[in-house]
Write a protein that holds these residues in place. Structure first.
Motif, PDB file in Angstrom:
ATOM      1  N   THR A 101       0.834  -1.206   0.000  1.00  0.00           N
ATOM      2  CA  THR A 101       0.000   0.000   0.000  1.00  0.00           C
ATOM      3  C   THR A 101       0.863   1.248   0.000  1.00  0.00           C
ATOM      4  O   THR A 101       0.612   2.202  -0.751  1.00  0.00           O
ATOM      5  CB  THR A 101      -0.931   0.005   1.225  1.00  0.00           C
ATOM      6  OG1 THR A 101      -1.820  -1.116   1.154  1.00  0.00           O
ATOM      7  CG2 THR A 101      -1.753   1.287   1.296  1.00  0.00           C
ATOM      8  N   ARG A 102       1.921   1.236   0.803  1.00  0.00           N
ATOM      9  CA  ARG A 102       2.818   2.385   0.839  1.00  0.00           C
ATOM     10  C   ARG A 102       3.526   2.582  -0.511  1.00  0.00           C
ATOM     11  O   ARG A 102       3.785   3.714  -0.930  1.00  0.00           O
ATOM     12  CB  ARG A 102       3.850   2.228   1.959  1.00  0.00           C
ATOM     13  CG  ARG A 102       3.274   2.270   3.379  1.00  0.00           C
ATOM     14  CD  ARG A 102       2.557   3.594   3.660  1.00  0.00           C
ATOM     15  NE  ARG A 102       3.444   4.727   3.503  1.00  0.00           N
ATOM     16  CZ  ARG A 102       4.177   5.249   4.491  1.00  0.00           C
ATOM     17  NH1 ARG A 102       4.117   4.730   5.713  1.00  0.00           N
ATOM     18  NH2 ARG A 102       4.946   6.296   4.267  1.00  0.00           N
ATOM     19  N   ARG A 103       3.833   1.487  -1.190  1.00  0.00           N
ATOM     20  CA  ARG A 103       4.464   1.596  -2.509  1.00  0.00           C
ATOM     21  C   ARG A 103       3.514   2.274  -3.490  1.00  0.00           C
ATOM     22  O   ARG A 103       3.911   3.170  -4.252  1.00  0.00           O
ATOM     23  CB  ARG A 103       4.848   0.202  -3.023  1.00  0.00           C
ATOM     24  CG  ARG A 103       5.642   0.218  -4.335  1.00  0.00           C
ATOM     25  CD  ARG A 103       5.794  -1.190  -4.909  1.00  0.00           C
ATOM     26  NE  ARG A 103       4.516  -1.682  -5.400  1.00  0.00           N
ATOM     27  CZ  ARG A 103       4.007  -1.390  -6.603  1.00  0.00           C
ATOM     28  NH1 ARG A 103       4.663  -0.608  -7.440  1.00  0.00           N
ATOM     29  NH2 ARG A 103       2.835  -1.883  -6.975  1.00  0.00           N
ATOM     30  N   ALA A 106       3.338   5.951  -2.739  1.00  0.00           N
ATOM     31  CA  ALA A 106       4.539   6.649  -3.207  1.00  0.00           C
ATOM     32  C   ALA A 106       4.501   6.884  -4.715  1.00  0.00           C
ATOM     33  O   ALA A 106       5.029   7.889  -5.208  1.00  0.00           O
ATOM     34  CB  ALA A 106       5.785   5.853  -2.832  1.00  0.00           C
ATOM     35  N   LEU A 107       3.866   5.972  -5.449  1.00  0.00           N
ATOM     36  CA  LEU A 107       3.774   6.103  -6.902  1.00  0.00           C
ATOM     37  C   LEU A 107       2.552   6.902  -7.345  1.00  0.00           C
ATOM     38  O   LEU A 107       2.304   7.058  -8.542  1.00  0.00           O
ATOM     39  CB  LEU A 107       3.736   4.711  -7.541  1.00  0.00           C
ATOM     40  CG  LEU A 107       5.000   3.858  -7.357  1.00  0.00           C
ATOM     41  CD1 LEU A 107       4.799   2.474  -7.961  1.00  0.00           C
ATOM     42  CD2 LEU A 107       6.209   4.538  -7.980  1.00  0.00           C
ATOM     43  N   GLY A 108       1.763   7.393  -6.384  1.00  0.00           N
ATOM     44  CA  GLY A 108       0.585   8.176  -6.722  1.00  0.00           C
ATOM     45  C   GLY A 108      -0.608   7.358  -7.148  1.00  0.00           C
ATOM     46  O   GLY A 108      -1.565   7.893  -7.722  1.00  0.00           O
ATOM     47  N   GLU A 109      -0.579   6.061  -6.872  1.00  0.00           N
ATOM     48  CA  GLU A 109      -1.670   5.180  -7.292  1.00  0.00           C
ATOM     49  C   GLU A 109      -2.763   5.073  -6.233  1.00  0.00           C
ATOM     50  O   GLU A 109      -3.852   4.561  -6.506  1.00  0.00           O
ATOM     51  CB  GLU A 109      -1.112   3.790  -7.613  1.00  0.00           C
ATOM     52  CG  GLU A 109      -0.128   3.802  -8.788  1.00  0.00           C
ATOM     53  CD  GLU A 109       0.570   2.471  -8.984  1.00  0.00           C
ATOM     54  OE1 GLU A 109       0.296   1.538  -8.195  1.00  0.00           O
ATOM     55  OE2 GLU A 109       1.383   2.363  -9.914  1.00  0.00           O
ATOM     56  N   GLU A 110      -2.478   5.515  -5.022  1.00  0.00           N
ATOM     57  CA  GLU A 110      -3.459   5.552  -3.935  1.00  0.00           C
ATOM     58  C   GLU A 110      -3.257   6.839  -3.155  1.00  0.00           C
ATOM     59  O   GLU A 110      -2.175   7.437  -3.183  1.00  0.00           O
ATOM     60  CB  GLU A 110      -3.301   4.361  -2.978  1.00  0.00           C
ATOM     61  CG  GLU A 110      -3.697   3.025  -3.548  1.00  0.00           C
ATOM     62  CD  GLU A 110      -3.736   1.946  -2.467  1.00  0.00           C
ATOM     63  OE1 GLU A 110      -3.982   2.299  -1.280  1.00  0.00           O
ATOM     64  OE2 GLU A 110      -3.524   0.774  -2.795  1.00  0.00           O
ATOM     65  N   GLY A 111      -4.306   7.244  -2.421  1.00  0.00           N
ATOM     66  CA  GLY A 111      -4.194   8.394  -1.551  1.00  0.00           C
ATOM     67  C   GLY A 111      -3.431   8.054  -0.287  1.00  0.00           C
ATOM     68  O   GLY A 111      -3.219   6.878   0.033  1.00  0.00           O
TER      69      GLY A 111
END
Length: 409
Positions: A101-103, A106-111
């Motif tokens: 989730t943190r990855r 970091a890539l802007g794929e999740e809030g």
């Protein structure tokens, strides 16, 4: 109106709500509950505050929505973990899901995820549902460790270790940005290995050395001293966060006037810096005294267990919890994080020495250092009507499995 036409307003509404939630999460992380307002969120989005009330009527509603969103995402991670049969596999899967989730974040794929540091400070009718949902996470994390094959991993141990896991994952905010997102999977695997298998090399015993004396009880008399202000401020910051620990509350804790506060302290920021310095001094004293022990394992054990028991007993004033950094002014936070990083490097040095002398098994020294720091920082307090009820309980059901592996008998 066609279904397609109806869906467009709903999609716009959902997108705007998601944008508000993301901005609100960042405000919550930086300013804490006491600094969280609809105006602050609107300012971050370059909007008028009134436009937010179409989505959230009160700041408490928005704060609760942010926390429920993060709690729900943790629950989804636990869903993945609970699908595994063995406790070690469940724990490893949960840690991996968190760093995945943190990855994606970091890539802007999740809030972003909201911090849990001030979850108990939410106000109004939203308070209890948020707290109930948050505490349910601890119960579920504890159950990941439960198995008929390891009956000694009982409720008391599971409660303390669940607390450690949550603190370890959330503390990663302070050091994870130093890693590239592609490395997050490796970070997760190494951390899970430390939790499951501990740090001591095979055959190494629990040292049982005399602990480092980090200070006796603070005198409870009428004399108001600088030290008593430090202890009182540390207690309040741990409980209510940096912004919540006001001059008025610190003064009330000691039953003195604001005039007395300013006689002993320049201002709250200066006192908070002194509280952090006191924490750093206690950690450094434990590390320095532990350096006189024999192997790397014995030095690490002595520092971590001494600090853990000091945190549990609290007689000389506890150290600041890591979540105390939440909502600290940016410049101060940067300085404090640098000092914590230096301390982490020092513990990594002890661990590297232990790996070299064969007393600590091969692990990632820096990740093991971060884990060790959270172990003593998150140590459960010994207080009336609280558990564990004794010194032996803290050592046997918390510190021992933290250092030897969660499932050690």
């Amino acid at each position: 109106m066609t279904a397609a036409a109806q869906s467009k307003p709903r999609a716009r509404y959902a997108a705007k709500r998601d944008a508000i939630m993301a901005a609100a999460t960042e405000v919550f992380a930086q300013q804490g509950m006491s600094g969280f307002t609809l105006a602050a969120v609107a300012k971050r989005m370059d909007l008028h505050p009134v436009s937010l009330t179409y989505y959230f009527k009160r700041k408490e509603d928005l704060a609760a929505a942010v926390l429920h969103d993060t709690i729900g995402r943790f629950a989804a991670m636990l869903d993945q973990a609970e699908a595994r049969s063995a406790p070690a596999d469940r724990l490893t899967t949960f840690v991996a899901a968190y760093f995945e989730t943190r990855r994606r974040i970091a890539l802007g794929e999740e809030g972003p995820l909201a911090p849990f540091s001030e979850v108990y400070l939410i106000e109004g009718d939203q308070k209890q549902p948020v707290i109930d949902a948050f505490e349910a996470l601890y119960v579920r994390i504890g159950r990941l460790l439960k198995s008929e094959d390891t009956p000694w991993v009982a409720t008391l141990r599971r409660q303390g270790l669940a607390r450690l896991v949550v603190n370890l994952l959330t503390w990663s905010d302070s050091w994870l940005p130093a890693y590239a997102p592609d490395d997050y999977g490796r970070v997760a695997a190494r951390l899970a290995d430390i939790l499951v298998n501990g740090l001591a090399a095979q055959g190494r015993a629990w040292p049982g050395l005399p602990l480092v004396d980090l200070g006796g009880p603070v005198a409870e008399n009428d004399e108001v001293t600088r030290d008593r202000f430090l202890v009182a401020a540390t207690k309040l910051i741990n409980r209510e966060g940096y912004r919540g620990a006001s001059v008025d509350k610190i003064s009330a804790e000691l039953k003195v006037t604001k005039g007395s506060f300013y006689h002993h302290n320049s201002d709250k920021d200066e006192l908070a810096v002194a509280c952090f310095q006191r924490t750093f001094d206690l950690i450094e004293r434990a590390r320095r005294e532990a350096g006189k022990a024999g192997s790397g394992w014995e030095r690490l054990w002595l520092a971590v267990v001494s600090l853990g028991m000091h945190q549990a007993e609290g007689g000389g004033g506890r150290i600041l919890r890591h979540h105390a950094l939440a909502a600290v002014p940016t410049a101060m936070r940067r300085r404090m994080l640098l000092r914590f990083q230096q301390i982490g490097n020092s513990f990594a040095g002890i661990i590297s020495d232990g790996i070299a002398d064969g007393s600590i098994r091969p692990v990632d020294p820096l990740l093991a250092a971060y884990t060790s720091m959270v172990v003593f920082n998150a140590c459960l307090p010994l207080e009336p009507k609280k558990t564990p009820p004794s010194t032996e309980g803290v050592i046997e059901e918390y510190l021992r499995p933290c250092l030897l592996g969660f499932f050690v008998k």
